[in-house]
Motif scaffolding. Structure first.
Motif, PDB file in Angstrom:
ATOM      1  N   ALA A   1      -4.013   5.960 -14.300  1.00  0.00           N
ATOM      2  CA  ALA A   1      -2.691   6.519 -13.983  1.00  0.00           C
ATOM      3  C   ALA A   1      -2.509   6.752 -12.497  1.00  0.00           C
ATOM      4  O   ALA A   1      -1.384   6.856 -12.014  1.00  0.00           O
ATOM      5  N   SER A   2      -3.598   6.832 -11.747  1.00  0.00           N
ATOM      6  CA  SER A   2      -3.479   7.185 -10.322  1.00  0.00           C
ATOM      7  C   SER A   2      -3.512   5.981  -9.410  1.00  0.00           C
ATOM      8  O   SER A   2      -3.249   6.111  -8.220  1.00  0.00           O
ATOM      9  N   THR A   3      -3.864   4.800  -9.915  1.00  0.00           N
ATOM     10  CA  THR A   3      -4.177   3.713  -9.000  1.00  0.00           C
ATOM     11  C   THR A   3      -3.280   2.492  -9.101  1.00  0.00           C
ATOM     12  O   THR A   3      -3.256   1.692  -8.174  1.00  0.00           O
ATOM     13  N   GLY A   4      -2.550   2.311 -10.192  1.00  0.00           N
ATOM     14  CA  GLY A   4      -1.788   1.078 -10.367  1.00  0.00           C
ATOM     15  C   GLY A   4      -0.798   0.818  -9.257  1.00  0.00           C
ATOM     16  O   GLY A   4      -0.975  -0.076  -8.421  1.00  0.00           O
ATOM     17  N   ASP A   5       0.268   1.595  -9.218  1.00  0.00           N
ATOM     18  CA  ASP A   5       1.300   1.402  -8.208  1.00  0.00           C
ATOM     19  C   ASP A   5       0.791   1.754  -6.816  1.00  0.00           C
ATOM     20  O   ASP A   5       1.144   1.093  -5.829  1.00  0.00           O
ATOM     21  N   MET A   6      -0.061   2.784  -6.712  1.00  0.00           N
ATOM     22  CA  MET A   6      -0.570   3.206  -5.412  1.00  0.00           C
ATOM     23  C   MET A   6      -1.406   2.098  -4.771  1.00  0.00           C
ATOM     24  O   MET A   6      -1.272   1.806  -3.576  1.00  0.00           O
ATOM     25  N   SER A   7      -2.273   1.440  -5.524  1.00  0.00           N
ATOM     26  CA  SER A   7      -3.097   0.354  -4.976  1.00  0.00           C
ATOM     27  C   SER A   7      -2.228  -0.772  -4.441  1.00  0.00           C
ATOM     28  O   SER A   7      -2.495  -1.325  -3.364  1.00  0.00           O
ATOM     29  N   SER A   8      -1.185  -1.102  -5.176  1.00  0.00           N
ATOM     30  CA  SER A   8      -0.278  -2.170  -4.720  1.00  0.00           C
ATOM     31  C   SER A   8       0.419  -1.771  -3.426  1.00  0.00           C
ATOM     32  O   SER A   8       0.553  -2.593  -2.499  1.00  0.00           O
ATOM     33  N   ARG A   9       0.855  -0.521  -3.334  1.00  0.00           N
ATOM     34  CA  ARG A   9       1.516  -0.049  -2.119  1.00  0.00           C
ATOM     35  C   ARG A   9       0.569  -0.086  -0.922  1.00  0.00           C
ATOM     36  O   ARG A   9       0.957  -0.473   0.188  1.00  0.00           O
ATOM     37  N   LEU A  10      -0.680   0.321  -1.151  1.00  0.00           N
ATOM     38  CA  LEU A  10      -1.646   0.343  -0.050  1.00  0.00           C
ATOM     39  C   LEU A  10      -1.968  -1.064   0.423  1.00  0.00           C
ATOM     40  O   LEU A  10      -2.059  -1.319   1.629  1.00  0.00           O
ATOM     41  N   GLU A  11      -2.160  -1.987  -0.515  1.00  0.00           N
ATOM     42  CA  GLU A  11      -2.461  -3.368  -0.129  1.00  0.00           C
ATOM     43  C   GLU A  11      -1.303  -3.977   0.651  1.00  0.00           C
ATOM     44  O   GLU A  11      -1.507  -4.694   1.638  1.00  0.00           O
ATOM     45  N   ARG A  12      -0.077  -3.676   0.226  1.00  0.00           N
ATOM     46  CA  ARG A  12       1.095  -4.182   0.937  1.00  0.00           C
ATOM     47  C   ARG A  12       1.182  -3.578   2.335  1.00  0.00           C
ATOM     48  O   ARG A  12       1.460  -4.287   3.317  1.00  0.00           O
ATOM     49  N   LEU A  13       0.908  -2.281   2.455  1.00  0.00           N
ATOM     50  CA  LEU A  13       0.981  -1.622   3.763  1.00  0.00           C
ATOM     51  C   LEU A  13      -0.112  -2.134   4.694  1.00  0.00           C
ATOM     52  O   LEU A  13       0.137  -2.362   5.887  1.00  0.00           O
ATOM     53  N   CYS A  14      -1.320  -2.330   4.158  1.00  0.00           N
ATOM     54  CA  CYS A  14      -2.398  -2.890   4.983  1.00  0.00           C
ATOM     55  C   CYS A  14      -2.019  -4.286   5.476  1.00  0.00           C
ATOM     56  O   CYS A  14      -2.261  -4.642   6.643  1.00  0.00           O
ATOM     57  N   GLY A  15      -1.417  -5.078   4.579  1.00  0.00           N
ATOM     58  CA  GLY A  15      -0.993  -6.418   4.976  1.00  0.00           C
ATOM     59  C   GLY A  15       0.056  -6.383   6.073  1.00  0.00           C
ATOM     60  O   GLY A  15       0.027  -7.199   7.009  1.00  0.00           O
ATOM     61  N   GLU A  16       0.994  -5.443   5.979  1.00  0.00           N
ATOM     62  CA  GLU A  16       2.033  -5.320   7.012  1.00  0.00           C
ATOM     63  C   GLU A  16       1.426  -4.965   8.365  1.00  0.00           C
ATOM     64  O   GLU A  16       1.788  -5.543   9.401  1.00  0.00           O
ATOM     65  N   ILE A  17       0.495  -3.994   8.374  1.00  0.00           N
ATOM     66  CA  ILE A  17      -0.113  -3.561   9.645  1.00  0.00           C
ATOM     67  C   ILE A  17      -0.959  -4.673  10.236  1.00  0.00           C
ATOM     68  O   ILE A  17      -0.861  -4.983  11.437  1.00  0.00           O
ATOM     69  N   ASN A  18      -1.789  -5.296   9.407  1.00  0.00           N
ATOM     70  CA  ASN A  18      -2.650  -6.371   9.914  1.00  0.00           C
ATOM     71  C   ASN A  18      -1.837  -7.583  10.341  1.00  0.00           C
ATOM     72  O   ASN A  18      -2.167  -8.267  11.316  1.00  0.00           O
ATOM     73  N   GLY A  19      -0.749  -7.852   9.621  1.00  0.00           N
ATOM     74  CA  GLY A  19       0.097  -8.972   9.997  1.00  0.00           C
ATOM     75  C   GLY A  19       0.841  -8.730  11.300  1.00  0.00           C
ATOM     76  O   GLY A  19       1.053  -9.658  12.084  1.00  0.00           O
ATOM     77  N   GLN A  20       1.225  -7.483  11.549  1.00  0.00           N
ATOM     78  CA  GLN A  20       1.979  -7.163  12.758  1.00  0.00           C
ATOM     79  C   GLN A  20       1.097  -7.066  13.991  1.00  0.00           C
ATOM     80  O   GLN A  20       1.484  -7.494  15.078  1.00  0.00           O
ATOM     81  N   TYR A  21      -0.127  -6.517  13.825  1.00  0.00           N
ATOM     82  CA  TYR A  21      -0.952  -6.229  14.995  1.00  0.00           C
ATOM     83  C   TYR A  21      -2.250  -7.048  15.071  1.00  0.00           C
ATOM     84  O   TYR A  21      -2.855  -7.118  16.133  1.00  0.00           O
ATOM     85  N   GLY A  22      -2.712  -7.605  13.969  1.00  0.00           N
ATOM     86  CA  GLY A  22      -4.007  -8.277  13.959  1.00  0.00           C
ATOM     87  C   GLY A  22      -3.975  -9.663  14.576  1.00  0.00           C
ATOM     88  O   GLY A  22      -2.922 -10.232  14.863  1.00  0.00           O
TER      89      GLY A  22
END
Length: 471
Positions: free
Chosen positions: A298-319
């Motif tokens: 119950a704690s990880t489904g939507d949250m994991s997807s949000r975190l992976e998307r946010l990590c991708g945005e940061i790495n895509g913008q600055y990496g």
């Protein structure tokens, strides 16, 4: 001499995980006090009829453990604990998903635990119950005529009264708490919420320095933050060598992904930090470690997807091809020795939950640091550890700008200031370790409650109650 009996949710570690700090703490205490430890073994029985329990000796500790039935796992563990009590005790009643069968299964499970423990209890044993998984055990044991000293320690925050009352069985829960002889809390904020609730809704009478009288019964209360074993070190040279070649500055975070861990707030702060301070591009990386073995669906489904998307945005913008600003490790491949080595290497550690009882990982980071060139601890003001670890940089995790500024302060802090802060933090972690915690709580439990006086808990900037100059 009386024997110590410990009851907790688990007495065996999560499968595939070596990073359960509370498990290691209770293991050390059980060894030190030659305790008999009761709890779930982590298995879910495939049979309709499960074995009642198994008695083993593991690493010098006597344990009595058992499987959960599929119904208990679904309705007690995933249901009432994680979908009802966990969000409420972390001040997030909006996350609850209540079903009446959850409570019935949780209550029946605790009655089964009482039946397993009862045959082992002798008249002079002292019983220590940990956390809300087994909260009604004292009430059930006393209904079976056991008159042993029974203490309860809450590892989670204690919620404000109006939040607790969102649970349909709030009165039954609180009445069950009142059957303990001693109740321990992580911080003065938690004990204030408990006392305020008792005074507002129950026949709470006179109050002495360390006791309240509720419904004619005196209950001792105390603030005793859980410590860790200060002698536990992981000087695995191979793991240390594996991280020493990493030439960039590491900002480390290590927590379970859920709605209160604050990982998404932390990533937003990292994004803000890189926008404000571009000179740190290709020089600093956030290493976010999240072991999924301690998570629940119950704690990880939507949250994991949000975190992976946010990590991708940061790495895509600055990496770029040679550097990622965020390294997100969502597996159980980091051993405890590896995590300790990473703590040793890290320039900054961020423990920034939105609500938490005690951030034990923050204390392990302090132990792991090099005294001659220590890193800096960033700590959420919403964790119980903030009351003790005052030399950390305190932040509001909801405020990305404030967190990014604190991160910049940590990375630019001069050596003498880092050493001063670390020295004071290390002294506290060493002094208030797990053995101090257990000794103080058991002394409070075994001692006779003081007779009520007219005086009330002394006031302070913390509110109604404050630790007695503990830190």
């Amino acid at each position: 001499m009386s024997r110590l009996i410990i009851l907790s949710n688990r007495c065996e570690p999560y499968t595939g995980s070596s990073d359960d700090m509370l498990f290691h703490t209770l293991s050390e205490i059980s060894r030190q006090h030659a305790a008999l430890w009761f709890g779930w073994n982590g298995n879910v029985s495939a049979r309709k009829r499960k074995e009642p329990y198994r008695q083993i000796k593991s690493e010098g500790v006597g344990k009595v453990s058992w499987d959960l039935s599929p119904n208990e796992y679904d309705n007690f563990y995933q249901g009432y604990i994680h979908n009802v009590l966990w969000p409420v005790f972390h001040n997030r009643p909006d996350l609850t998903a209540y079903k009446r069968e959850y409570f019935i299964t949780w209550k029946n499970y605790n009655n089964d635990v009482k039946n397993r423990v009862s045959p082992f209890i002798t008249h002079d044993d002292v019983i220590w119950v940990h956390d809300y998984h087994l909260l009604p055990v004292a009430k059930m044991l006393q209904e079976d005529s056991h008159r042993n000293k029974i203490g309860f320690f809450l590892h989670q925050p204690f919620p404000p009264g109006d939040v607790l009352r969102s649970v349909p069985e709030h009165d039954w829960l609180f009445q069950s708490l009142l059957h303990y002889d001693c109740i321990g809390f992580q911080s003065s904020g938690d004990i204030n919420n408990f006392i305020s609730y008792a005074l507002r809704h129950y026949r709470a009478g006179q109050i002495s320095k360390d006791a309240i009288k509720v419904n004619g019964r005196i209950i001792k209360v105390c603030v005793l933050p859980c410590g860790i074993d200060k002698n536990t070190e992981f000087q695995n040279q191979q793991e240390i060598q594996n991280v020493r070649h990493y030439h960039r500055q590491i900002i480390i975070s290590n927590d379970i992904v859920n709605e209160i861990s604050g990982v998404d707030c932390r990533l937003n702060a990292m994004k803000k930090f890189l926008a404000l301070y571009p000179q740190y591009l290709r020089d600093v990386s956030l290493l976010q470690i999240s072991d999924p073995s301690g998570e629940y669906p119950a704690s990880t489904g939507d949250m994991s997807s949000r975190l992976e998307r946010l990590c991708g945005e940061i790495n895509g913008q600055y990496g770029d091809l040679s550097w990622y600003p965020v390294n997100y490790i969502h597996n159980n491949q980091c051993s405890r020795a590896m995590i300790f080595a990473l703590y040793n290497k890290a320039r900054v550690a961020m423990f920034t939950p939105l609500s938490e009882g005690m951030s034990l990982g923050a204390k392990e980071f302090i132990l792991a640091q090099n005294k001659e060139d220590p890193g800096v601890l960033l700590l959420s003001e919403f964790t119980g550890a903030a009351e003790m670890l005052t030399e950390a940089l305190m932040i509001n995790p909801y405020d990305a700008h404030e967190t990014s500024e604190a991160l910049h302060s940590a990375l630019t802090m001069p050596l003498h200031e880092r050493k001063r802060r670390h020295s004071q933090l290390l002294n506290k972690v060493n002094r208030y370790d797990c053995h101090w915690w257990a000794t103080e709580f058991l002394a409070c439990l075994r001692a006779e409650a003081e007779r009520p006086q007219r005086t009330v808990f002394r006031t302070s900037h913390h509110g109604t109650y404050a630790p007695h100059n503990l830190y």
